[in-house]
Write an enzyme that holds these catalytic residues in place. Structure first.
Site, PDB file in Angstrom:
ATOM      1  N   ARG A 179       0.170  -8.435  13.331  1.00  0.00           N
ATOM      2  CA  ARG A 179      -0.683  -7.610  12.479  1.00  0.00           C
ATOM      3  C   ARG A 179      -0.560  -8.468  11.710  1.00  0.00           C
ATOM      4  O   ARG A 179      -2.574  -8.039  11.537  1.00  0.00           O
ATOM      5  CB  ARG A 179       0.770  -7.128  11.601  1.00  0.00           C
ATOM      6  CG  ARG A 179       1.808  -6.078  12.288  1.00  0.00           C
ATOM      7  CD  ARG A 179       2.672  -5.533  12.283  1.00  0.00           C
ATOM      8  NE  ARG A 179       2.564  -4.563  10.531  1.00  0.00           N
ATOM      9  CZ  ARG A 179       3.966  -4.097   9.825  1.00  0.00           C
ATOM     10  NH1 ARG A 179       4.610  -5.317  10.305  1.00  0.00           N
ATOM     11  NH2 ARG A 179       3.709  -3.912   9.199  1.00  0.00           N
ATOM     12  N   ARG A 209      -9.083   0.596   9.963  1.00  0.00           N
ATOM     13  CA  ARG A 209      -8.261  -0.231  10.444  1.00  0.00           C
ATOM     14  C   ARG A 209      -9.656  -1.316  10.521  1.00  0.00           C
ATOM     15  O   ARG A 209      -9.730  -2.715  11.191  1.00  0.00           O
ATOM     16  CB  ARG A 209      -6.935  -0.476  10.870  1.00  0.00           C
ATOM     17  CG  ARG A 209      -5.985  -0.097   9.899  1.00  0.00           C
ATOM     18  CD  ARG A 209      -5.600  -0.841  10.757  1.00  0.00           C
ATOM     19  NE  ARG A 209      -3.340  -1.142  10.323  1.00  0.00           N
ATOM     20  CZ  ARG A 209      -2.660  -0.633   9.710  1.00  0.00           C
ATOM     21  NH1 ARG A 209      -2.987   0.756   9.108  1.00  0.00           N
ATOM     22  NH2 ARG A 209      -1.681  -1.179   9.776  1.00  0.00           N
ATOM     23  N   ARG A 269      11.993  -6.742   4.179  1.00  0.00           N
ATOM     24  CA  ARG A 269      11.471  -5.085   3.914  1.00  0.00           C
ATOM     25  C   ARG A 269      12.559  -4.532   4.574  1.00  0.00           C
ATOM     26  O   ARG A 269      12.983  -4.672   6.192  1.00  0.00           O
ATOM     27  CB  ARG A 269       9.929  -5.061   4.244  1.00  0.00           C
ATOM     28  CG  ARG A 269      10.176  -3.466   3.905  1.00  0.00           C
ATOM     29  CD  ARG A 269       8.623  -2.703   3.622  1.00  0.00           C
ATOM     30  NE  ARG A 269       7.835  -3.356   5.439  1.00  0.00           N
ATOM     31  CZ  ARG A 269       6.104  -2.972   5.430  1.00  0.00           C
ATOM     32  NH1 ARG A 269       5.816  -2.006   4.427  1.00  0.00           N
ATOM     33  NH2 ARG A 269       6.086  -2.728   6.828  1.00  0.00           N
ATOM     34  N   LYS A 319       0.853  -1.432   0.153  1.00  0.00           N
ATOM     35  CA  LYS A 319       0.486  -0.077  -0.180  1.00  0.00           C
ATOM     36  C   LYS A 319       1.022   1.271  -0.312  1.00  0.00           C
ATOM     37  O   LYS A 319       1.278   2.357  -0.923  1.00  0.00           O
ATOM     38  CB  LYS A 319      -0.883  -0.215   1.286  1.00  0.00           C
ATOM     39  CG  LYS A 319      -1.854  -1.098   1.053  1.00  0.00           C
ATOM     40  CD  LYS A 319      -3.445  -0.965   2.467  1.00  0.00           C
ATOM     41  CE  LYS A 319      -2.307  -0.801   3.734  1.00  0.00           C
ATOM     42  NZ  LYS A 319      -1.696  -2.300   4.016  1.00  0.00           N
TER      43      LYS A 319
HETATM   44  P1  AMP Z   1       1.009   0.947   8.784  1.00  0.00           P
HETATM   45  O1  AMP Z   1       2.228   1.653   8.004  1.00  0.00           O
HETATM   46  O2  AMP Z   1      -0.182   1.641   8.299  1.00  0.00           O
HETATM   47  O3  AMP Z   1       0.972  -1.072   8.970  1.00  0.00           O
HETATM   48  O4  AMP Z   1       1.251   1.187  10.658  1.00  0.00           O
HETATM   49  C1  AMP Z   1       1.745   1.137  11.363  1.00  0.00           C
HETATM   50  C2  AMP Z   1       1.353   0.944  12.713  1.00  0.00           C
HETATM   51  O5  AMP Z   1       0.596   1.726  13.145  1.00  0.00           O
HETATM   52  C3  AMP Z   1       0.565  -0.161  12.618  1.00  0.00           C
HETATM   53  O6  AMP Z   1       0.247  -1.771  13.295  1.00  0.00           O
HETATM   54  C4  AMP Z   1      -0.153  -0.197  14.357  1.00  0.00           C
HETATM   55  O7  AMP Z   1      -0.085  -0.096  15.101  1.00  0.00           O
HETATM   56  C5  AMP Z   1      -0.173   1.688  13.569  1.00  0.00           C
HETATM   57  N1  AMP Z   1      -1.518   2.373  13.042  1.00  0.00           N
HETATM   58  C6  AMP Z   1      -1.600   2.917  12.011  1.00  0.00           C
HETATM   59  N2  AMP Z   1      -2.538   3.324  11.068  1.00  0.00           N
HETATM   60  C7  AMP Z   1      -3.802   3.045  12.426  1.00  0.00           C
HETATM   61  C8  AMP Z   1      -4.924   2.417  12.397  1.00  0.00           C
HETATM   62  N3  AMP Z   1      -6.312   3.477  11.371  1.00  0.00           N
HETATM   63  N4  AMP Z   1      -5.332   2.149  13.190  1.00  0.00           N
HETATM   64  C9  AMP Z   1      -5.009   1.886  14.697  1.00  0.00           C
HETATM   65  N5  AMP Z   1      -3.340   2.020  14.681  1.00  0.00           N
HETATM   66  C10 AMP Z   1      -2.982   1.629  13.213  1.00  0.00           C
END
Ligand code: AMP
Length: 215
Positions: free
Chosen positions: A168, A87, A124, A13
């Site tokens: 995750r 999410r 990654r 993404k």
């Molecule tokens: P990402 O870079 O989108 O994978 O986000 C990294 C981490 O940030 C996730 O594993 C969550 O711990 C937190 N996070 C990001 N977006 C959200 C969201 N919409 N709701 C809750 N936690 C989030």
């Protein structure tokens, strides 16, 4: 208006959101990036979120609402590509409540097989300086551990380690997947196959945006 780019961790993404932003005139809003910035500057939000993120769990909806308001801003004219939010279904409803200024016009599901996700996440590496993303096997840098773009040193995100990756992916299955159904019921859902090179995936995403005249 908002296009939501959703999909499992590791689906690509972030990379695709950057490409759509630079080539199709969207502003990318990534809640994960915004949270990582808060962690870096050790803000109150950053201090509250850091350990939760490292474990691969979701940060609270209240904190995310603050982030969302901060990041979306007041301009209804903007084309925003939202990466990492919503999410869960509660967040999708929150986003829906902002629909007067920022209506969601499309939710694209970037779909990648679970086995492929683990490979992508565990290999990654991210540049600590410019944020560029590489993969030790799929898109290796010329010199090991050194960013091709700026010469910065590459790091593994704490939440890309094996234990957090497992958390995750399971949070995605139990909590984020129902969001797909939420948008399907509203007639806003589209699925794009996330297999292939970044260029191949981009052209499929671009076609999806094109169908609605969004590019
Ligand atoms: P990402 O870079 O989108 O994978 O986000 C990294 C981490 O940030 C996730 O594993 C969550 O711990 C937190 N996070 C990001 N977006 C959200 C969201 N919409 N709701 C809750 N936690 C989030």
């Amino acid at each position: 208006m908002i296009v939501v780019l959703t999909g499992a961790p590791g689906a690509g993404k972030g990379t695709q959101a950057d490409m759509i932003a630079s080539r199709a005139g969207f502003r990318k809003v990534s809640t994960g990036d915004a949270l990582r910035k808060h962690v870096q500057i050790k803000s109150l939000i950053g201090q509250q979120a850091e350990a939760v993120m490292a474990r691969g769990e979701l940060v609270s909806d209240e904190i995310l609402f603050e982030i969302l308001r901060e990041e979306l801003g007041p301009n209804p004219e903007e084309k925003i590509l939202l990466d990492g939010y919503p999410r869960n279904v509660a967040q999708a409803k929150t986003l829906n409540s902002l629909g007067k200024v920022h209506p969601v016009v499309l939710a694209i599901h970037l779909d990648v097989d679970a086995s492929e996700l683990v490979t992508r996440l565990s290999g990654r590496r991210v540049c600590g300086n410019c944020g560029a993303t590489f993969h030790v096997r799929l898109t290796p840098t010329k010199a090991s551990g050194i960013c091709d773009k700026c010469g910065g040193s590459l790091q593994q995100r704490t939440d890309d380690r094996e234990e957090s990756v497992r958390t995750r992916l399971s949070v995605y299955d139990s909590t984020t997947k129902p969001v797909l159904e939420y948008y399907r019921e509203k007639g806003l859902y589209d699925r794009v196959d996330g297999k292939g090179t970044t260029e191949e995936v981009f052209s499929k995403l671009n076609a999806s945006l094109n169908r609605l005249g969004l590019t």
